[in-house]
Design an enzyme around this catalytic site. Structure first.
Site, PDB file in Angstrom:
ATOM      1  N   GLU A  66      41.451  40.858  31.852  1.00  0.00           N
ATOM      2  CA  GLU A  66      41.075  42.126  32.494  1.00  0.00           C
ATOM      3  C   GLU A  66      39.713  42.666  32.041  1.00  0.00           C
ATOM      4  O   GLU A  66      39.616  43.813  31.584  1.00  0.00           O
ATOM      5  CB  GLU A  66      42.190  43.166  32.290  1.00  0.00           C
ATOM      6  CG  GLU A  66      43.528  42.662  32.835  1.00  0.00           C
ATOM      7  CD  GLU A  66      44.719  43.591  32.582  1.00  0.00           C
ATOM      8  OE1 GLU A  66      44.549  44.661  31.981  1.00  0.00           O
ATOM      9  OE2 GLU A  66      45.829  43.224  33.011  1.00  0.00           O
ATOM     10  N   HIS A 104      50.058  41.428  40.843  1.00  0.00           N
ATOM     11  CA  HIS A 104      51.037  42.522  40.785  1.00  0.00           C
ATOM     12  C   HIS A 104      50.932  43.280  42.110  1.00  0.00           C
ATOM     13  O   HIS A 104      50.055  44.127  42.282  1.00  0.00           O
ATOM     14  CB  HIS A 104      50.732  43.454  39.607  1.00  0.00           C
ATOM     15  CG  HIS A 104      50.930  42.811  38.270  1.00  0.00           C
ATOM     16  ND1 HIS A 104      52.179  42.427  37.817  1.00  0.00           N
ATOM     17  CD2 HIS A 104      50.063  42.473  37.297  1.00  0.00           C
ATOM     18  CE1 HIS A 104      52.055  41.885  36.608  1.00  0.00           C
ATOM     19  NE2 HIS A 104      50.780  41.895  36.274  1.00  0.00           N
ATOM     20  N   ASP A 137      54.555  39.742  40.677  1.00  0.00           N
ATOM     21  CA  ASP A 137      55.732  40.540  41.023  1.00  0.00           C
ATOM     22  C   ASP A 137      55.358  41.416  42.218  1.00  0.00           C
ATOM     23  O   ASP A 137      54.179  41.637  42.475  1.00  0.00           O
ATOM     24  CB  ASP A 137      56.298  41.355  39.842  1.00  0.00           C
ATOM     25  CG  ASP A 137      55.296  42.190  39.085  1.00  0.00           C
ATOM     26  OD1 ASP A 137      54.263  42.584  39.664  1.00  0.00           O
ATOM     27  OD2 ASP A 137      55.548  42.476  37.891  1.00  0.00           O
ATOM     28  N   GLU A 173      50.909  36.385  37.036  1.00  0.00           N
ATOM     29  CA  GLU A 173      51.805  37.503  36.688  1.00  0.00           C
ATOM     30  C   GLU A 173      52.488  38.073  37.927  1.00  0.00           C
ATOM     31  O   GLU A 173      52.637  39.295  38.061  1.00  0.00           O
ATOM     32  CB  GLU A 173      51.015  38.619  35.973  1.00  0.00           C
ATOM     33  CG  GLU A 173      50.255  38.151  34.744  1.00  0.00           C
ATOM     34  CD  GLU A 173      49.593  39.280  33.955  1.00  0.00           C
ATOM     35  OE1 GLU A 173      49.879  40.468  34.206  1.00  0.00           O
ATOM     36  OE2 GLU A 173      48.767  38.957  33.073  1.00  0.00           O
ATOM     37  N   ASN A 176      41.540  36.092  33.217  1.00  0.00           N
ATOM     38  CA  ASN A 176      42.690  36.573  33.987  1.00  0.00           C
ATOM     39  C   ASN A 176      42.463  38.033  34.374  1.00  0.00           C
ATOM     40  O   ASN A 176      42.033  38.838  33.538  1.00  0.00           O
ATOM     41  CB  ASN A 176      43.924  36.440  33.066  1.00  0.00           C
ATOM     42  CG  ASN A 176      45.246  36.741  33.718  1.00  0.00           C
ATOM     43  OD1 ASN A 176      45.543  36.247  34.794  1.00  0.00           O
ATOM     44  ND2 ASN A 176      46.067  37.549  33.047  1.00  0.00           N
TER      45      ASN A 176
HETATM   46  O1  G3I Z   1      57.434  47.089  20.525  1.00  0.00           O
HETATM   47  C1  G3I Z   1      57.564  48.483  20.771  1.00  0.00           C
HETATM   48  C2  G3I Z   1      58.848  49.016  20.194  1.00  0.00           C
HETATM   49  O2  G3I Z   1      58.819  48.870  18.806  1.00  0.00           O
HETATM   50  C3  G3I Z   1      58.997  50.483  20.602  1.00  0.00           C
HETATM   51  O3  G3I Z   1      60.224  50.974  20.156  1.00  0.00           O
HETATM   52  C4  G3I Z   1      58.932  50.621  22.115  1.00  0.00           C
HETATM   53  C5  G3I Z   1      59.009  52.085  22.562  1.00  0.00           C
HETATM   54  O4  G3I Z   1      58.129  52.360  23.602  1.00  0.00           O
HETATM   55  O5  G3I Z   1      57.704  50.095  22.548  1.00  0.00           O
HETATM   56  C6  G3I Z   1      57.549  48.716  22.259  1.00  0.00           C
HETATM   57  O6  G3I Z   1      56.302  48.298  22.734  1.00  0.00           O
HETATM   58  C7  G3I Z   1      56.199  48.156  24.157  1.00  0.00           C
HETATM   59  C8  G3I Z   1      55.873  46.702  24.467  1.00  0.00           C
HETATM   60  O7  G3I Z   1      55.640  46.553  25.844  1.00  0.00           O
HETATM   61  C9  G3I Z   1      57.000  45.754  24.058  1.00  0.00           C
HETATM   62  O8  G3I Z   1      58.162  46.048  24.783  1.00  0.00           O
HETATM   63  C10 G3I Z   1      55.090  49.064  24.639  1.00  0.00           C
HETATM   64  O9  G3I Z   1      55.455  50.412  24.478  1.00  0.00           O
HETATM   65  C11 G3I Z   1      54.789  48.787  26.086  1.00  0.00           C
HETATM   66  O10 G3I Z   1      53.621  49.505  26.478  1.00  0.00           O
HETATM   67  C12 G3I Z   1      54.521  47.305  26.286  1.00  0.00           C
HETATM   68  O11 G3I Z   1      54.299  47.083  27.680  1.00  0.00           O
HETATM   69  C13 G3I Z   1      53.698  45.845  27.987  1.00  0.00           C
HETATM   70  C14 G3I Z   1      52.378  46.090  28.702  1.00  0.00           C
HETATM   71  O12 G3I Z   1      51.813  44.844  29.091  1.00  0.00           O
HETATM   72  C15 G3I Z   1      51.387  46.823  27.806  1.00  0.00           C
HETATM   73  O13 G3I Z   1      50.200  47.005  28.461  1.00  0.00           O
HETATM   74  C16 G3I Z   1      54.639  45.097  28.922  1.00  0.00           C
HETATM   75  O14 G3I Z   1      55.837  44.763  28.219  1.00  0.00           O
HETATM   76  C17 G3I Z   1      53.953  43.822  29.437  1.00  0.00           C
HETATM   77  O15 G3I Z   1      54.777  43.228  30.413  1.00  0.00           O
HETATM   78  C18 G3I Z   1      52.616  44.192  30.052  1.00  0.00           C
HETATM   79  O16 G3I Z   1      51.979  43.031  30.503  1.00  0.00           O
HETATM   80  C19 G3I Z   1      50.719  43.196  31.159  1.00  0.00           C
HETATM   81  C20 G3I Z   1      49.902  41.959  30.840  1.00  0.00           C
HETATM   82  O17 G3I Z   1      49.801  41.777  29.451  1.00  0.00           O
HETATM   83  C21 G3I Z   1      48.503  42.054  31.457  1.00  0.00           C
HETATM   84  N1  G3I Z   1      48.581  42.319  32.882  1.00  0.00           N
HETATM   85  C22 G3I Z   1      49.410  43.454  33.267  1.00  0.00           C
HETATM   86  C23 G3I Z   1      50.826  43.310  32.673  1.00  0.00           C
HETATM   87  C24 G3I Z   1      51.727  44.441  33.130  1.00  0.00           C
HETATM   88  O18 G3I Z   1      51.281  45.658  32.631  1.00  0.00           O
END
Ligand code: G3I
Length: 313
Positions: free
Chosen positions: A129, A206, A236, A234, A170
Site C-alpha cells: 500500500e 477488497h 473479498d 486479498e 501489493n
Molecule cells: O492482537 C490484538 C489483540 O491483542 C487485542 O486484544 C485486539 C483488540 O482490538 O486487537 C488485536 O489486534 C488486531 C489485529 O487485527 C489482530 O486481530 C487489531 O486491533 C486489528 O486492527 C487488526 O486488523 C487487521 C488489519 O489488517 C489491520 O490493519 C486485520 O486482522 C487484517 O485482516 C487486515 O489486513 C489488511 C492487510 O494487511 C492489508 N490490506 C488490507 C487488509 C484488510 O484491512
C-alpha cells in the site's frame, strides 16, 4: 478436481489460497477446511508477519506467530505468501517515533526485510500500500524520510535474502483504470528500468457486491505487459447487511467475474481470499453494517459465491 485449489491448478494456475490468522487456529472445524489442500493451496498470514509482530523492538525478531502459519502451510503442502515487509500500518512505535536520518531508516528497512524474507519462502508482499488513492505516494515515515528510496532498498534486500522468492508490491484500488493504477504502472516501469528486482503486482480486490470493476482484466494485462506477474491477493466482496438471496446471487456473479478475469490473464498466477469464512472476516469491524464478504458463511458452510468461483475456474 474437487476443490478450489485443485480446480485452479488443473486450469493452469499455481494456487487458490486463503489468508488466516493465528487466533483462528484453535477452531478445529475451521482448520479442517483450511488444511484441505484440495480447497487451498496457499496461505497468507493476516497479521503475524507484519512489522509489529516480527520486530517489536529494534533488532529483536520474533517468528513464533509467523512460524505457526508457515509450519501449517508446510505440513499441508501449501505455498506461503509473506505479508508484509514494509507497510505504514501495524508498525511498532520505535519505527514511527524515532527521528531517523534517511540512511538510518534505510538501514532499518534493509535489516527488517532481509531478516524476514530469509526466514520465510515462496512469495512476499515486500511493499504494501505505497500509494494514496489519488496516485501520490503515501506520506508515511518511509516516504517522508527517504522518498522512494525505501522501495528500492526493501526490494534489493529481499532479493539478496532469497533469490527465489517472488517479490511483490501489493495495493488496493488499483483494480480499475485510474490515477492509482497508473501510479503503480509507472512505479513498476521505473523500478524495472533501474534494474530494481520486482516480480509481481498484488491486486488486493477488497470489493463491494455489485461494484466489481469492469476494467480488472485489462488492468492486470497492463501490468503483465510490463513483464511482471500479478496475483489477486486479498479477495473479498462485502455487502450491506442484512444478507438477502438477491445479494448472495449478485455476490456469486461477482466472485465469478473476478476469478474469470484472473483466468483470462496468463500472468495472473493465483487468487487468495482474505479469509475464506465470514466467521473471521475483517470487514464488519472496519465497515459498520457491512459484511458477509467471504465464500463460506459464519457456520463454515459454502455460499453461492463458492459456486461462482468454481464456475470461473
Ligand atoms: O492482537 C490484538 C489483540 O491483542 C487485542 O486484544 C485486539 C483488540 O482490538 O486487537 C488485536 O489486534 C488486531 C489485529 O487485527 C489482530 O486481530 C487489531 O486491533 C486489528 O486492527 C487488526 O486488523 C487487521 C488489519 O489488517 C489491520 O490493519 C486485520 O486482522 C487484517 O485482516 C487486515 O489486513 C489488511 C492487510 O494487511 C492489508 N490490506 C488490507 C487488509 C484488510 O484491512
Amino acid at each position: 478436481a474437487t476443490g478450489l485449489n485443485a480446480k485452479a491448478k488443473s486450469a493452469g494456475k499455481l494456487y487458490f489460497g486463503s489468508a488466516t490468522d493465528n487466533s483462528e487456529l484453535t477452531d478445529t472445524a475451521y482448520v479442517a477446511i483450511l488444511d484441505n489442500n484440495s480447497e487451498f493451496g496457499q496461505l497468507t498470514p493476516a497479521n503475524s508477519m507484519k512489522w509489529d509482530a516480527t520486530e517489536p523492538s529494534q533488532g529483536t525478531f520474533t517468528f513464533s506467530g509467523g512460524d505457526q502459519i508457515a509450519n501449517l502451510a508446510k505440513s499441508n503442502g501449501q505455498l506461503l505468501r509473506g505479508h508484509n515487509c514494509v507497510w505504514y500500518n501495524q508498525l511498532p512505535s520505535w519505527v514511527t517515533s524515532t527521528s531517523w536520518t534517511s540512511s538510518e531508516l534505510l538501514s532499518v528497512v534493509q535489516t527488517h526485510c532481509s531478516t524476514i524474507v530469509s526466514h520465510y519462502k515462496d512469495a512476499w508482499d515486500v511493499i504494501n500500500e505505497p500509494f494514496n488513492d489519488d496516485g501520490t505516494f503515501r506520506t508515511d515515515v518511509f516516504y517522508t524520510v527517504t522518498g522512494t528510496q525505501y522501495i528500492t532498498t526493501a526490494l534489493q534486500a529481499a532479493r539478496a535474502a532469497d533469490p527465489n522468492a517472488k517479490l511483490y508490491i501489493n495495493d488496493y484500488n488499483i483494480e480499475s483504470t485510474g490515477a492509482k493504477a497508473t501510479a503503480m504502472l509507472n512505479l513498476v516501469k521505473q523500478l524495472k528500468s533501474a534494474g530494481v528486482p520486482v516480480d509481481g503486482v498484488g491486486l488486493q480486490c477488497h470489493f463491494i457486491v455489485g461494484e466489481v470493476p469492469t476494467s480488472l482484466q485489462s488492468v492486470m494485462q497492463q501490468f503483465t505487459a510490463l513483464g511482471v506477474e500479478v496475483a489477486i491477493t486479498e479477495l473479498d466482496i462485502r455487502m450491506t447487511l442484512p444478507e438477502t438471496q438477491a445479494l448472495l446471487t449478485q455476490q456469486q456473479k461477482d466472485y465469478q467475474s473476478v476469478v474469470a478475469a484472473c483466468m483470462a490473464v496468463e500472468g495472473c498466477v493465483g487468487i487468495t481470499v482474505w479469509d475464506y469464512t465470514d466467521k473471521y472476516s475483517w470487514v464488519p469491524s472496519t465497515f459498520s453494517g457491512q459484511g458477509d464478504a467471504c465464500p463460506w458463511d459464519s457456520n463454515l458452510q459454502k455460499k453461492p459465491a463458492y459456486t461462482g468461483i468454481m464456475t470461473a475456474l
